[in-house]
Design a protein around this motif. Structure first.
Motif, PDB file in Angstrom:
ATOM      1  N   ALA A  19       0.829  -1.207   0.000  1.00  0.00           N
ATOM      2  CA  ALA A  19       0.000   0.000   0.000  1.00  0.00           C
ATOM      3  C   ALA A  19       0.860   1.252   0.000  1.00  0.00           C
ATOM      4  N   ARG A  20       1.997   1.213   0.695  1.00  0.00           N
ATOM      5  CA  ARG A  20       2.896   2.372   0.717  1.00  0.00           C
ATOM      6  C   ARG A  20       3.487   2.615  -0.664  1.00  0.00           C
ATOM      7  N   ARG A  21       3.539   1.574  -1.478  1.00  0.00           N
ATOM      8  CA  ARG A  21       4.002   1.705  -2.861  1.00  0.00           C
ATOM      9  C   ARG A  21       2.858   2.060  -3.813  1.00  0.00           C
ATOM     10  N   GLY A  22       1.652   2.189  -3.273  1.00  0.00           N
ATOM     11  CA  GLY A  22       0.500   2.490  -4.105  1.00  0.00           C
ATOM     12  C   GLY A  22      -0.069   1.273  -4.806  1.00  0.00           C
ATOM     13  N   ALA A 101       7.466 -12.610  -8.779  1.00  0.00           N
ATOM     14  CA  ALA A 101       8.522 -11.987  -9.583  1.00  0.00           C
ATOM     15  C   ALA A 101       8.161 -10.572 -10.015  1.00  0.00           C
ATOM     16  N   ALA A 102       6.879 -10.260 -10.057  1.00  0.00           N
ATOM     17  CA  ALA A 102       6.438  -8.946 -10.525  1.00  0.00           C
ATOM     18  C   ALA A 102       6.131  -7.975  -9.404  1.00  0.00           C
ATOM     19  N   ILE A 103       6.279  -8.398  -8.146  1.00  0.00           N
ATOM     20  CA  ILE A 103       5.988  -7.533  -6.998  1.00  0.00           C
ATOM     21  C   ILE A 103       7.283  -6.865  -6.544  1.00  0.00           C
ATOM     22  N   PRO A 104       7.304  -5.530  -6.428  1.00  0.00           N
ATOM     23  CA  PRO A 104       8.543  -4.837  -6.030  1.00  0.00           C
ATOM     24  C   PRO A 104       8.891  -5.070  -4.577  1.00  0.00           C
ATOM     25  N   ASN A 105      10.092  -4.665  -4.223  1.00  0.00           N
ATOM     26  CA  ASN A 105      10.549  -4.758  -2.840  1.00  0.00           C
ATOM     27  C   ASN A 105       9.696  -3.853  -1.950  1.00  0.00           C
ATOM     28  N   LEU A 106       9.573  -4.210  -0.692  1.00  0.00           N
ATOM     29  CA  LEU A 106       8.838  -3.384   0.252  1.00  0.00           C
ATOM     30  C   LEU A 106       9.733  -2.260   0.763  1.00  0.00           C
ATOM     31  N   PRO A 107       9.208  -1.057   0.906  1.00  0.00           N
ATOM     32  CA  PRO A 107      10.036   0.061   1.376  1.00  0.00           C
ATOM     33  C   PRO A 107      10.422  -0.094   2.838  1.00  0.00           C
ATOM     34  N   VAL A 319      16.473  11.524  -0.047  1.00  0.00           N
ATOM     35  CA  VAL A 319      16.002  10.156   0.114  1.00  0.00           C
ATOM     36  C   VAL A 319      14.694  10.053  -0.665  1.00  0.00           C
ATOM     37  N   LEU A 320      14.590   9.024  -1.503  1.00  0.00           N
ATOM     38  CA  LEU A 320      13.414   8.880  -2.354  1.00  0.00           C
ATOM     39  C   LEU A 320      12.217   8.405  -1.541  1.00  0.00           C
ATOM     40  N   CYS A 321      11.051   8.918  -1.895  1.00  0.00           N
ATOM     41  CA  CYS A 321       9.820   8.480  -1.254  1.00  0.00           C
ATOM     42  C   CYS A 321       9.379   7.139  -1.848  1.00  0.00           C
ATOM     43  N   THR A 322       8.364   6.553  -1.247  1.00  0.00           N
ATOM     44  CA  THR A 322       7.915   5.215  -1.649  1.00  0.00           C
ATOM     45  C   THR A 322       7.463   5.153  -3.104  1.00  0.00           C
ATOM     46  N   GLY A 323       6.901   6.254  -3.620  1.00  0.00           N
ATOM     47  CA  GLY A 323       6.394   6.231  -4.989  1.00  0.00           C
ATOM     48  C   GLY A 323       7.440   6.478  -6.044  1.00  0.00           C
ATOM     49  N   ASP A 324       8.663   6.825  -5.643  1.00  0.00           N
ATOM     50  CA  ASP A 324       9.708   7.148  -6.622  1.00  0.00           C
ATOM     51  C   ASP A 324      10.870   6.151  -6.587  1.00  0.00           C
ATOM     52  N   MET A 325      10.767   5.134  -5.720  1.00  0.00           N
ATOM     53  CA  MET A 325      11.852   4.158  -5.584  1.00  0.00           C
ATOM     54  C   MET A 325      11.858   3.171  -6.739  1.00  0.00           C
ATOM     55  N   GLY A 326      13.031   2.615  -7.014  1.00  0.00           N
ATOM     56  CA  GLY A 326      13.160   1.572  -8.014  1.00  0.00           C
ATOM     57  C   GLY A 326      12.540   0.259  -7.551  1.00  0.00           C
ATOM     58  N   PHE A 327      12.334  -0.635  -8.486  1.00  0.00           N
ATOM     59  CA  PHE A 327      11.645  -1.908  -8.243  1.00  0.00           C
ATOM     60  C   PHE A 327      12.309  -2.735  -7.148  1.00  0.00           C
TER      61      PHE A 327
END
Length: 420
Positions: A19-22, A101-107, A319-327
């Motif tokens: 959810a933090r990643r949208g 495989a398609a789910i990004p890392n958790l912040p 520091v990048l926010c959750t919506g701007d981080m890489g996969f």
């Protein structure tokens, strides 16, 4: 890749991280599929055990002169059911793996929340933008006045988003790359590596570019991919292996050409050298103990910042926010250098701690007192050479169109002081 066992035990925490990643919650669907797979595995094991036990009975009954036809019918039925269950288990496993495989890392817990780059948080600045008594030009205009930066010639050869550097600008690019490598190896203890720049699917899966971001890459007709960053080959050097705990951290650096299709950047930075299909970059990669990765992240970011300090280029670190981080990242620091021609800060390095996310995908572990555990992987630019060249041109430009050579680069430029 995420740990399915952890998801089963912490479904709410997993969905909260998404959810933090949208992103929508995924734990319920994964746990349901995993339950079906585990049930199929259990039933398969039961049938295989029954087949083996029943097969043993045939010889005994034959010795006793009994009728084995009923048992043979039972074995025949088992031979029909077992392949069906095997196919079901395989299908469910592939479906689960495809989803994971398609789910990004958790912040990380300390990563700021936000949907886009507007919510990134500045944490420090270094240096003050210089004052000019003339209107500073952007780097492409400077290069054109010098007659040493040719975009038209590059377009004739390769199309848009390429450049030909000539003479002293070509040497300046080479000087920057050599300077960066020398600092990272001699002062910061990174081991220089010269890796392949063509890799197979598995390497890009390991670092998280595949399967989701294939459109951002270039692929050859031999099935190889051109690397988007040396993070890919360097990190995968520890894939499918178990390193000794005493060897951690493993720090590597490499100067390579990098290739990106920029499919998601249509219309952005179409002029100049900021966003190109081909560029040089010095990459840093660390393979760290889980207990050390946060400290290693701070260290790596400082190693990248050192290059800008030595070149006396003003920058800021965010520091990048959750919506701007890489996969693959769980936390990322971006370093942005001041470009007076554009009148703003632009990214020149991105340093990420990926935790054990990539290590799970590539099966990279270390052997310690508590058995085998997944390493943590980190990567960062130390720096992007082309963008550093842009920063030098814009910050060291003079009113007559010439460019001063930074003090740190003079030994690499044969003592040259001014490019004119």
């Amino acid at each position: 890749m995420h740990d399915l066992k952890w998801i089963r035990e912490n479904p709410d925490a997993f969905d909260a991280g998404l959810a933090r990643r949208g992103l929508d919650p995924r734990s319920a669907a994964l746990i349901r599929l995993d339950g079906e797979r585990r049930a199929a595995q259990t039933r398969l094991q039961e049938l295989q055990a029954s087949r083996n036990e029943t097969s043993k009975q045939i010889g005994i009954i034959k010795k006793q002169g009994g009728d084995v036809s009923a048992i043979m019918d039972e074995i025949a039925k088992l031979k029909e059911d077992i392949p069906l269950l095997e196919a079901q288990e395989k299908s469910l496993s592939e479906e689960i793996d495809g989803i994971l495989a398609a789910i990004p890392n958790l912040p990380g817990a300390d990563v700021p929340d936000g949907p886009d780059e507007e919510h990134n948080v500045e944490i420090r600045r270094w240096g003050q933008p210089g004052a000019f008594d003339f209107q500073p030009l952007e780097h492409d205009a400077i290069g054109a006045k010098l007659g040493l930066m040719d975009f038209d010639g590059a377009a004739k050869l390769s199309g848009a988003r390429f450049v030909v550097l000539k003479g002293k600008l070509a040497r300046l690019e080479r000087a920057l790359a050599q300077f960066m490598l020398d600092v990272q190896t001699e002062q910061h203890g990174y081991t220089e590596v010269s890796p392949p720049t063509l890799v197979k699917d598995g390497a890009l899966f390991g670092t998280g570019q595949l399967p989701k971001f294939g459109d951002d890459l270039f692929k050859t007709n031999t099935g190889h991919w051109l690397i988007p960053t040396a993070e890919v080959p360097l990190t995968n050097l520890v894939g499918d292996s178990i390193v000794d705990e005493a060897a951690l951290p493993i720090r590597m650096t490499a100067l390579t050409l990098c290739y990106r299709s920029e499919a998601g950047a249509a219309g952005k930075d179409t002029r100049g050298m900021i966003r190109q299909h081909q560029f040089w970059k010095v990459e840093m990669v660390s393979i760290a103990h889980p207990d050390q990765s946060e400290a290693e992240h701070q260290r790596m970011t400082a190693c990248a910042e050192t290059i800008l300090q030595k070149l006396e280029l003003p920058y800021r670190t965010i520091v990048l926010c959750t919506g701007d981080m890489g996969f693959s990242s769980q936390k990322t620091y971006d370093i942005e250098v001041w470009l007076p021609g554009q009148g703003r800060y632009r990214e020149i390095s991105s340093c990420s701690n990926c935790g054990d996310f990539q290590a799970r995908r590539m099966k990279a572990r270390f052997k310690g007192d508590k058995g085998n555990r997944f390493v943590h992987t980190l990567n960062g630019s130390g720096l992007a050479v082309g963008r550093t060249l842009v920063a030098v041109l814009e910050n060291y430009q003079q009113a007559d169109g010439s460019v001063r050579v930074p003090e740190a680069l003079k030994p690499y430029m044969g003592g040259l002081e001014v490019i004119a």
